[in-house]
Design a protein around this motif. Structure first.
Motif, PDB file in Angstrom:
ATOM      1  N   LEU A 295       0.769  -1.280   0.032  1.00  7.80           N
ATOM      2  CA  LEU A 295      -0.035   0.024  -0.107  1.00  7.80           C
ATOM      3  C   LEU A 295       0.971   1.206   0.002  1.00  7.80           C
ATOM      4  O   LEU A 295       0.706   2.147  -0.678  1.00  7.80           O
ATOM      5  CB  LEU A 295      -1.014   0.026   1.202  1.00  7.80           C
ATOM      6  N   MET A 296       2.066   1.087   0.708  1.00  8.00           N
ATOM      7  CA  MET A 296       2.780   2.538   0.962  1.00  8.00           C
ATOM      8  C   MET A 296       3.797   2.777  -0.127  1.00  8.00           C
ATOM      9  O   MET A 296       3.629   3.831  -0.923  1.00  8.00           O
ATOM     10  CB  MET A 296       3.591   2.244   2.079  1.00  8.00           C
ATOM     11  N   ALA A 297       3.984   1.519  -0.983  1.00 10.52           N
ATOM     12  CA  ALA A 297       4.620   1.439  -2.173  1.00 10.52           C
ATOM     13  C   ALA A 297       3.747   2.265  -3.288  1.00 10.52           C
ATOM     14  O   ALA A 297       4.245   2.558  -4.394  1.00 10.52           O
ATOM     15  CB  ALA A 297       5.283   0.229  -2.611  1.00 10.52           C
ATOM     16  N   ARG A 298       2.339   2.100  -3.200  1.00 12.53           N
ATOM     17  CA  ARG A 298       1.450   2.677  -4.088  1.00 12.53           C
ATOM     18  C   ARG A 298       0.972   4.263  -3.654  1.00 12.53           C
ATOM     19  O   ARG A 298       0.119   4.816  -4.240  1.00 12.53           O
ATOM     20  CB  ARG A 298       0.237   1.826  -4.313  1.00 12.53           C
ATOM     21  N   GLY A 299       1.589   4.755  -2.738  1.00 13.90           N
ATOM     22  CA  GLY A 299       1.413   6.230  -2.276  1.00 13.90           C
ATOM     23  C   GLY A 299       0.275   6.069  -1.192  1.00 13.90           C
ATOM     24  O   GLY A 299      -0.021   7.316  -1.161  1.00 13.90           O
ATOM     25  N   PHE A 300      -0.194   5.346  -0.476  1.00  7.16           N
ATOM     26  CA  PHE A 300      -0.999   5.396   0.549  1.00  7.16           C
ATOM     27  C   PHE A 300      -0.556   5.492   2.058  1.00  7.16           C
ATOM     28  O   PHE A 300       0.547   4.762   2.124  1.00  7.16           O
ATOM     29  CB  PHE A 300      -1.991   4.205   0.446  1.00  7.16           C
ATOM     30  N   HIS A 301      -0.724   6.286   2.562  1.00  7.23           N
ATOM     31  CA  HIS A 301      -0.338   6.485   3.869  1.00  7.23           C
ATOM     32  C   HIS A 301      -0.957   5.349   4.731  1.00  7.23           C
ATOM     33  O   HIS A 301      -2.110   4.985   4.641  1.00  7.23           O
ATOM     34  CB  HIS A 301      -0.719   7.755   4.583  1.00  7.23           C
ATOM     35  N   PRO A 302      -0.150   4.513   5.498  1.00  5.08           N
ATOM     36  CA  PRO A 302      -0.727   3.385   6.475  1.00  5.08           C
ATOM     37  C   PRO A 302      -2.011   3.738   7.551  1.00  5.08           C
ATOM     38  O   PRO A 302      -3.025   2.875   7.570  1.00  5.08           O
ATOM     39  CB  PRO A 302       0.542   2.992   7.292  1.00  5.08           C
ATOM     40  N   LEU A 303      -2.125   5.062   7.623  1.00  7.39           N
ATOM     41  CA  LEU A 303      -3.062   5.461   8.662  1.00  7.39           C
ATOM     42  C   LEU A 303      -4.289   5.631   7.808  1.00  7.39           C
ATOM     43  O   LEU A 303      -5.410   5.621   8.456  1.00  7.39           O
ATOM     44  CB  LEU A 303      -2.940   6.744   9.226  1.00  7.39           C
ATOM     45  N   ALA A 304      -4.108   5.625   6.459  1.00  5.71           N
ATOM     46  CA  ALA A 304      -5.271   5.609   5.634  1.00  5.71           C
ATOM     47  C   ALA A 304      -6.070   4.050   5.777  1.00  5.71           C
ATOM     48  O   ALA A 304      -7.139   3.988   5.754  1.00  5.71           O
ATOM     49  CB  ALA A 304      -5.191   5.941   4.311  1.00  5.71           C
ATOM     50  N   TYR A 305      -4.931   3.028   5.857  1.00  8.18           N
ATOM     51  CA  TYR A 305      -5.631   1.865   6.035  1.00  8.18           C
ATOM     52  C   TYR A 305      -6.267   1.734   7.339  1.00  8.18           C
ATOM     53  O   TYR A 305      -7.380   0.963   7.513  1.00  8.18           O
ATOM     54  CB  TYR A 305      -4.599   0.635   5.835  1.00  8.18           C
ATOM     55  N   ARG A 306      -5.529   2.480   8.459  1.00  5.65           N
ATOM     56  CA  ARG A 306      -6.254   2.406   9.776  1.00  5.65           C
ATOM     57  C   ARG A 306      -7.739   2.827   9.761  1.00  5.65           C
ATOM     58  O   ARG A 306      -8.519   2.312  10.162  1.00  5.65           O
ATOM     59  CB  ARG A 306      -5.416   3.073  10.710  1.00  5.65           C
ATOM     60  N   LEU A 307      -7.911   4.127   9.142  1.00  6.75           N
ATOM     61  CA  LEU A 307      -8.921   4.654   8.955  1.00  6.75           C
ATOM     62  C   LEU A 307      -9.992   3.803   8.347  1.00  6.75           C
ATOM     63  O   LEU A 307     -11.238   3.695   8.785  1.00  6.75           O
ATOM     64  CB  LEU A 307      -8.900   6.004   8.332  1.00  6.75           C
ATOM     65  N   MET A 308      -9.663   3.184   7.069  1.00  3.65           N
ATOM     66  CA  MET A 308     -10.583   2.415   6.299  1.00  3.65           C
ATOM     67  C   MET A 308     -11.077   1.123   7.329  1.00  3.65           C
ATOM     68  O   MET A 308     -12.338   0.676   7.282  1.00  3.65           O
ATOM     69  CB  MET A 308      -9.749   1.871   5.246  1.00  3.65           C
ATOM     70  N   CYS A 309     -10.320   0.657   8.407  1.00  2.75           N
ATOM     71  CA  CYS A 309     -10.678  -0.349   9.091  1.00  2.75           C
ATOM     72  C   CYS A 309     -11.658   0.420  10.143  1.00  2.75           C
ATOM     73  O   CYS A 309     -12.678  -0.561  10.462  1.00  2.75           O
ATOM     74  CB  CYS A 309      -9.593  -0.865  10.064  1.00  2.75           C
ATOM     75  N   LEU A 310     -11.429   1.490  10.557  1.00  2.00           N
ATOM     76  CA  LEU A 310     -12.107   1.990  11.580  1.00  2.00           C
ATOM     77  C   LEU A 310     -13.783   2.410  11.041  1.00  2.00           C
ATOM     78  O   LEU A 310     -14.632   2.511  11.872  1.00  2.00           O
ATOM     79  CB  LEU A 310     -11.550   3.380  12.389  1.00  2.00           C
ATOM     80  N   GLN A 311     -13.730   2.495   9.726  1.00  3.96           N
ATOM     81  CA  GLN A 311     -15.103   3.139   9.161  1.00  3.96           C
ATOM     82  C   GLN A 311     -16.190   1.755   9.123  1.00  3.96           C
ATOM     83  O   GLN A 311     -17.157   1.999   8.772  1.00  3.96           O
ATOM     84  CB  GLN A 311     -14.720   3.464   7.628  1.00  3.96           C
ATOM     85  N   ALA A 312     -15.518   0.489   9.240  1.00  4.13           N
ATOM     86  CA  ALA A 312     -16.457  -0.584   9.316  1.00  4.13           C
ATOM     87  C   ALA A 312     -16.526  -1.152  10.934  1.00  4.13           C
ATOM     88  O   ALA A 312     -15.207  -1.073  11.494  1.00  4.13           O
ATOM     89  CB  ALA A 312     -16.125  -1.484   8.629  1.00  4.13           C
ATOM     90  N   HIS A 313     -17.290  -1.490  11.540  1.00  8.12           N
ATOM     91  CA  HIS A 313     -17.587  -2.150  12.730  1.00  8.12           C
ATOM     92  C   HIS A 313     -16.559  -3.454  12.667  1.00  8.12           C
ATOM     93  O   HIS A 313     -16.557  -3.976  11.792  1.00  8.12           O
ATOM     94  CB  HIS A 313     -18.717  -2.735  13.400  1.00  8.12           C
TER      95      HIS A 313
END
Length: 476
Positions: A295-313
């Motif tokens: 993910l990071m190699a494609r330019g995504f910040h790791p906290l964007a993945y954390r947020l994606m997880c938090l957006q679902a129960h």
């Protein structure tokens, strides 16, 4: 943030229950950790975002916490039960590397994943291989009444403990299909306490035991290490939902055999649901699986993945897609942009906590960690012009502590992840953009376009008119 009573879903009873610590001075949580034969995939890492949210909620409510995440560096077979090879031994043979070096490498990679995701390090992060003597002692205590020996090792007879499989609930054909046949087992669900090294073989990880030279079964380590670091009775045991059918029922059986009682070890058993990837790259067996580094190699910040997880129960399935991840990154950027504006307006003014927003945050998290309900509260806080910038920043600290998004310190510069193959430095990009702004101000549009084209050739996308004020990005 003591607030409302904490309600948690208990997989053992299949009900939501009010959490009351066994010892209010020391809440104890055990989380099943990774098997360090390869990098953790994104589905694995969802479990640690969940358990970190649980741990943060516990501490936000004022309870001291002892948290254990184990490292499985021996004993986990290529099937979920008792057939196949040890995953660590298989990885060592495939790579031609020393198994201990493999374990150290992937343990370090896992710790880096936790750091990148802003998952707080647990109190203890013990290795299975450091506890083999305790596992042998555990096996010796339960062997006479609960185990039997066959050609390939010592096996636990599940009929010797009360209500085996209660955690798994109704009989699950899919789970049964994951238990491979082993010659000599009395019952299909019986599982290995100790696996002997096959005749004529030598493993890199093997020990002497009363049942022959070999290695412990996978399930045994969690019973041993949870009891060692947390005591025989502790508050919460967490893991992925796939552990609910086999691994955790086997832990419970071992715990009951050891205490000669009906106790399960933990009062609450909590499980996060799967991260679903329609491309089929969530499994390490594919050889091309999704990792945080990818993910990071494609330019995504790791906290964007954390947020994606938090957006679902945590108990809901979460579908991974690059579009969903990009949307989470945009949302995170909006928050960073808003917080930077608040800092500029607040200056050095000290703020006070806007208690209404903290109460709403607490109400959401107290309802079985309902993070999807907590995030709109954060939206509302950042947008509320009736609350001063300094008060909003002060209140933001409670959200950062509970949700782990680090908005108080996260900057635009930190969010610019560099995809693989992009060599131009951020400072040089900013210099070229400053020259481009001067060219446009002078109406030298040819020069402006030339600078833009140079940046595009270097892999940089110029973001004219971006409402968030992001000047550029390097697309993955």
């Amino acid at each position: 943030m003591t607030g409302a009573p904490l309600i948690l879903y208990n997989s053992l009873t299949r009900t939501s229950e009010t959490f009351e610590p066994l010892d209010p001075a020391n809440v104890r949580i055990y989380s099943c950790g990774p098997t360090v034969y390869h990098y953790a995939h994104l589905g694995n890492l969802r479990a640690y975002v969940f358990t970190d949210t649980l741990a943060r909620t516990i501490t936000a409510k004022g309870w001291p916490l002892t948290h254990v995440i184990n490292i499985t560096d021996v004993g986990h077979l290529t099937s979920d039960a008792d057939a196949g090879d040890d995953k660590m031994e298989a990885a060592a043979r495939k790579s031609g590397q020393d198994i201990w070096s493999i374990a150290r490498h992937y343990t370090a990679a896992f710790k880096q994943n936790l750091t990148d995701l802003n998952v707080r390090m647990p109190t203890h992060l013990p290795l299975a291989t450091d506890h083999v003597a305790e596992m042998i002692a555990w096996g010796e205590k339960i062997a006479a009444r609960h185990c039997y020996e066959i050609a390939d090792g010592l096996y636990f007879d599940v009929t010797t403990v009360p209500d085996y499989g209660r955690l798994a609930g109704a009989a699950d054909d899919a789970a049964q299909g994951r238990i491979d046949t082993v010659a000599g087992k009395r019952h299909p669900q019986d599982f290995a306490i100790w696996r002997k090294t096959p005749p004529g073989e030598t493993r890199q990880m093997e020990w002497d035991s009363p049942w022959g030279r070999g290695a412990p079964g996978w399930h045994l380590e969690c019973s041993v290490m949870s009891a060692k670091y947390l005591g025989p009775a502790f508050d919460i045991h967490t893991g992925g939902i796939d552990h609910r059918e086999i691994h955790h029922p086997n832990e419970i059986a071992q715990n009951q055999a050891h205490c000669e009682c009906a106790d399960t070890g933990a009062t609450f058993w909590m499980h996060n649901n799967f991260l679903v990837d329609r491309t089929g790259k969530m499994s390490k067996s594919s050889g091309d699986f999704l990792t945080l580094a990818r993910l990071m190699a494609r330019g995504f910040h790791p906290l964007a993945y954390r947020l994606m997880c938090l957006q679902a129960h945590y108990r809901s399935e979460l579908e991974f897609s690059w579009e969903n991840l990009a949307a989470a990154q945009v949302r995170l950027k909006r928050w960073v942009h808003a917080v930077e504006g608040l800092r500029a307006r607040a200056g050095d003014h000290a703020g006070i906590i806007a208690t209404t927003y903290v109460e709403q945050l607490d109400a959401a998290l107290s309802d079985d960690l309902a993070t999807p309900r907590a995030l709109p509260v954060l939206d509302a806080l950042l947008a509320d012009k009736k609350v001063s910038p300094s008060d909003r920043l002060t209140t933001l600290a409670a959200f950062d502590a509970a949700l782990g998004l680090d908005l108080a310190v996260l900057t635009r510069a930190a969010m610019r992840m560099r995809p693989e193959g992009v060599t131009i430095e951020a400072a040089e990009i900013d210099q070229r953009l400053a020259a481009r702004r001067e060219a446009r101000a002078d109406r030298d549009f040819a020069r402006s376009d030339a600078i833009r084209d140079e940046l595009i050739a270097a892999g940089v996308e110029v973001m004219d008119g971006d409402p968030l004020g992001w000047d550029w990005k390097v697309p993955g």
